[in-house]
Design an enzyme around this catalytic site. Structure first.
Site, mmCIF file in Angstrom:
data_model
loop_
_atom_site.group_PDB
_atom_site.id
_atom_site.type_symbol
_atom_site.label_atom_id
_atom_site.label_comp_id
_atom_site.label_asym_id
_atom_site.label_seq_id
_atom_site.Cartn_x
_atom_site.Cartn_y
_atom_site.Cartn_z
ATOM 1 N N GLU A 13 -14.802 -9.433 3.011
ATOM 2 C CA GLU A 13 -16.124 -8.834 3.228
ATOM 3 C C GLU A 13 -17.236 -9.836 2.902
ATOM 4 O OE1 GLU A 13 -13.596 -7.342 1.656
ATOM 5 O OE2 GLU A 13 -13.628 -5.157 1.940
ATOM 6 N N GLU B 56 -5.595 3.604 1.317
ATOM 7 C CA GLU B 56 -6.896 4.285 1.357
ATOM 8 C C GLU B 56 -7.024 5.187 2.572
ATOM 9 O OE1 GLU B 56 -9.777 1.202 -0.950
ATOM 10 O OE2 GLU B 56 -9.554 0.845 1.177
ATOM 11 N N TRP C 205 -1.014 -2.638 -5.209
ATOM 12 C CA TRP C 205 -2.292 -3.223 -5.620
ATOM 13 C C TRP C 205 -2.893 -2.489 -6.818
ATOM 14 C CZ3 TRP C 205 -7.275 -0.946 -4.536
ATOM 15 C CH2 TRP C 205 -7.260 0.168 -3.693
ATOM 16 N N PHE D 35 -8.403 -12.079 -5.136
ATOM 17 C CA PHE D 35 -9.232 -13.290 -5.158
ATOM 18 C C PHE D 35 -10.582 -13.060 -4.473
ATOM 19 C CE2 PHE D 35 -5.525 -16.608 -5.647
ATOM 20 C CZ PHE D 35 -5.179 -16.007 -6.852
ATOM 21 N N ASP D 36 -10.838 -11.785 -4.074
ATOM 22 C CA ASP D 36 -12.203 -11.479 -3.616
ATOM 23 C C ASP D 36 -13.077 -11.083 -4.797
ATOM 24 O OD1 ASP D 36 -10.762 -9.088 -3.965
ATOM 25 O OD2 ASP D 36 -11.855 -8.028 -2.390
HETATM 26 C C1 TNX Z 1 -9.417 -2.206 -0.909
HETATM 27 S S1 TNX Z 1 -6.649 -2.989 -1.490
HETATM 28 C C2 TNX Z 1 -8.819 -2.457 0.319
HETATM 29 C C3 TNX Z 1 -9.456 -3.374 1.258
HETATM 30 C C4 TNX Z 1 -10.760 -3.905 0.723
HETATM 31 C C5 TNX Z 1 -10.597 -4.246 -0.740
HETATM 32 C C6 TNX Z 1 -11.786 -4.886 -1.373
HETATM 33 C C7 TNX Z 1 -6.467 -2.416 -0.084
HETATM 34 C C8 TNX Z 1 -5.112 -2.272 0.335
HETATM 35 N N1 TNX Z 1 -7.553 -2.027 0.654
HETATM 36 O O1 TNX Z 1 -9.635 -2.733 2.501
HETATM 37 O O2 TNX Z 1 -11.117 -5.024 1.465
HETATM 38 O O3 TNX Z 1 -10.325 -3.054 -1.443
HETATM 39 O O4 TNX Z 1 -11.431 -5.395 -2.653
#
Ligand code: TNX
Length: 553
Positions: A482, A338, A404, A430-431
């Protein structure tokens, strides 16, 4: 002593149930072993006089077994190094054996003739033999124990079996990190991915850049409720902390005894808000006073990036060298997820850097960051792991990809020649919710019920039977925190999904059966969750993939 007939009946019934329970134990192991043979003959009796013998490489595992036996049954056995005696002594024996246990992480457990023998060619094999042995024993205080006569030959389906924990959004006490590692060890996982930095706080002590801790480890407030809630509300509590390097060393040793490698993640070049709060000179806007993020869901907003300046690269080199010296892991995770390109687009300095380094665009710049850090780490004999976004540019194949996204993205990375760890959001996050109950405790939008986790196949269909299948190392579940402010909430989100995942990663696909898994979960694991004092999600029978479909019709 004369027994009243009723009492006699009671004794008989109790005797029978404990026999039954015995016979069932080998049949209730999780994750399901590759091969269990129940033998004829007498059970092996263990008492306070029995001894745990070990061969040299397994001394710390003998201590581990001793501790586990004591806490599960109250029985305190002495340990002793195995001498060259021809006949195996009575008791429990941990043997180094590359013939009977002819592959990595394999163990052979044999009980009979007064002895339980665990054979393995490495520490992990012995640790897994110990986990299986513990499941063959009662979960109650007892002065004598009996182990049913069996031979179990067992090894994992995948080489990489991981669980992740985000300690940036919320930090957890050291004692809970150990407990979490105990859960991993019980389930025969071998990697703990420790997400130590993010926009919301640094959680690892860094001596060469102390402001990462004095400033970057603390935020002034935390969002209340879901990040999509309007209007956003915040508490006004300063929140944070970090693990010292001494504490981290203690955790590494604890995990090592249990066959668990710890992969630290330092997330760059995005998710760097806490870094630039401490050192604004590494940001694309050095004159700004950044604060450590107080909200979640940062993509394209405050999820901030590092600027490609000489001082940033000097920082990254020093930082990753310090991290590499601390962690024995052959792999270091460098994030890469991201990474919003808008900051580099808006920065004349970043644009100039792209031009002068002949990079194609901002994606090329992201790859440049990853390659720089890969080089610093290669000099320390470490490989890098990054989230699949590191593939956006033209990256060479030494980096391991943690995917992911969907299975196809993972398959494509493997076809490009990268080793891949599968962590697709569905169902490895698992969140996400594990029920569709509107009163369930707050989580991220998706729905990943326990049967979806159980049925997950880390090997993408696209690769079945292809040579590139060998690049799929295994899988991992991610636990972004979170909405997990306490250890109890983490436990609620991971149990029993982690138990389901352990079988998806360990057992032969043709041996998997969800109903049988549920039986073993209920007979063997739920009592253990209670014994561990672990919180867990109780409603797993009600919430399945199909229950969602049924509700939507
Ligand atoms: C994306 S998946 C993120 C995390 C967040 C998550 C919440 C990834 C590598 N980065 O920073 O916590 O989504 O689901």
């Amino acid at each position: 002593m004369k027994l009243h007939p009723c009492k006699l009946l009671l004794v008989l019934v109790l005797g029978l149930t404990s026999c039954l329970a015995q016979g069932q134990r080998a049949n209730s192991i999780i994750p399901k072993p590759q091969q269990v043979t129940v033998l004829k003959g007498q059970p092996v009796k263990l008492s306070a006089k029995s001894i745990v013998y070990y061969e040299a490489p397994f001394e710390r595992q003998a201590v581990y077994l001793q501790d586990q036996l004591k806490s599960q049954t109250g029985l305190q056995l002495n340990i002793s190094k195995l001498s060259n005696a021809k006949n195996l002594p009575k008791g429990i024996v941990l043997k180094y054996d590359t013939v009977a246990a002819n592959r990595p992480e394999m163990y052979v457990l044999k009980s009979g003739n007064g002895t339980v023998t665990l054979r393995a060619q490495d520490k992990n094999g012995i640790v897994y033999g110990v986990q299986t042995l513990l499941q063959l024993l009662p979960l109650e205080q007892s002065r004598t124990l009996s182990v049913e006569p069996v031979t179990i030959k067992d090894y994992p389906r995948f080489a990489y079996r991981g669980m992740h924990l985000d300690v940036s959004r919320h930090i957890f006490p050291l004692e809970f990190i150990k407990k979490y590692i105990d859960y991993l060890a019980f389930h025969k996982f071998n990697n703990f991915h420790w997400h130590l930095t993010d926009d919301q706080g640094w959680r690892i002590e860094i001596k060469s850049y102390p402001k990462l801790n004095s400033i970057g480890s603390w935020r002034n407030a935390t969002l209340i409720g879901h990040f999509k809630d309007q209007p956003a509300r915040y508490d006004s509590t300063r929140y944070g902390g970090f693990y010292t390097q001494d504490e981290i060393r203690e955790i590494i040793a604890y995990a090592d005894q249990r066959g668990i490698n710890i992969i630290p993640e330092i997330d760059i070049p995005g998710h760097s808000r806490a870094t630039i709060a401490a050192y604004p000179e590494f940001s694309t806007k050095p004159d700004t006073t950044w604060n450590v993020a107080t909200t979640w869901g940062m993509y394209n907003r405050q999820n901030n990036v590092l600027a490609p300046r000489p001082e940033t690269f000097k920082f990254l080199k020093t930082l990753f060298e310090e991290v590499a010296d601390l962690f024995p892991s052959p792999y270091i995770h460098i994030g890469g997820d991201e990474c919003s390109k808008m900051w580099w687009k808006a920065s004349p300095q970043a644009q100039e850097f792209i031009k002068s380094h002949n990079l194609k665009d901002e994606k090329g710049l992201q790859t440049y960051f990853i390659e720089q850090v890969s080089d610093y780490l290669a000099a320390k004999d470490k490989k890098v792991i990054g989230w699949h976004e590191i593939l956006e540019g033209d990256l060479d194949t030494t980096a391991i990809v943690m995917n992911w996204a969907d299975n196809k993205t993972g398959a494509d990375a493997a076809l490009r020649g990268h080793y891949v760890i599968m962590t697709p959001g569905k169902p490895m996050y698992f969140d996400h919710y594990q029920s569709q109950d509107p009163n369930d405790s707050l989580a991220i939008h998706g729905y990943n019920p326990v049967d979806a986790v159980y049925n997950f196949n880390p090997m993408p269909d696209e690769l079945q039977g292809k040579p590139a299948a060998r690049y799929i190392l295994g899988a991992q579940a991610n636990v972004w925190t979170e909405y997990m402010g306490s250890p109890a909430k983490v436990e609620y989100m991971v149990l029993p999904r982690m138990t389901a995942l352990s079988e998806a990663l360990w057992s032969a696909p043709e041996a998997k059966n969800y109903n049988d898994f549920k039986r073993r979960l209920e007979q063997n694991l739920i009592p253990r969750y209670k014994f561990w004092g672990a919180n867990y999600f109780h409603d797993y029978s009600r919430w399945t993939i199909d229950s969602k479909k049924a509700e939507m019709q």
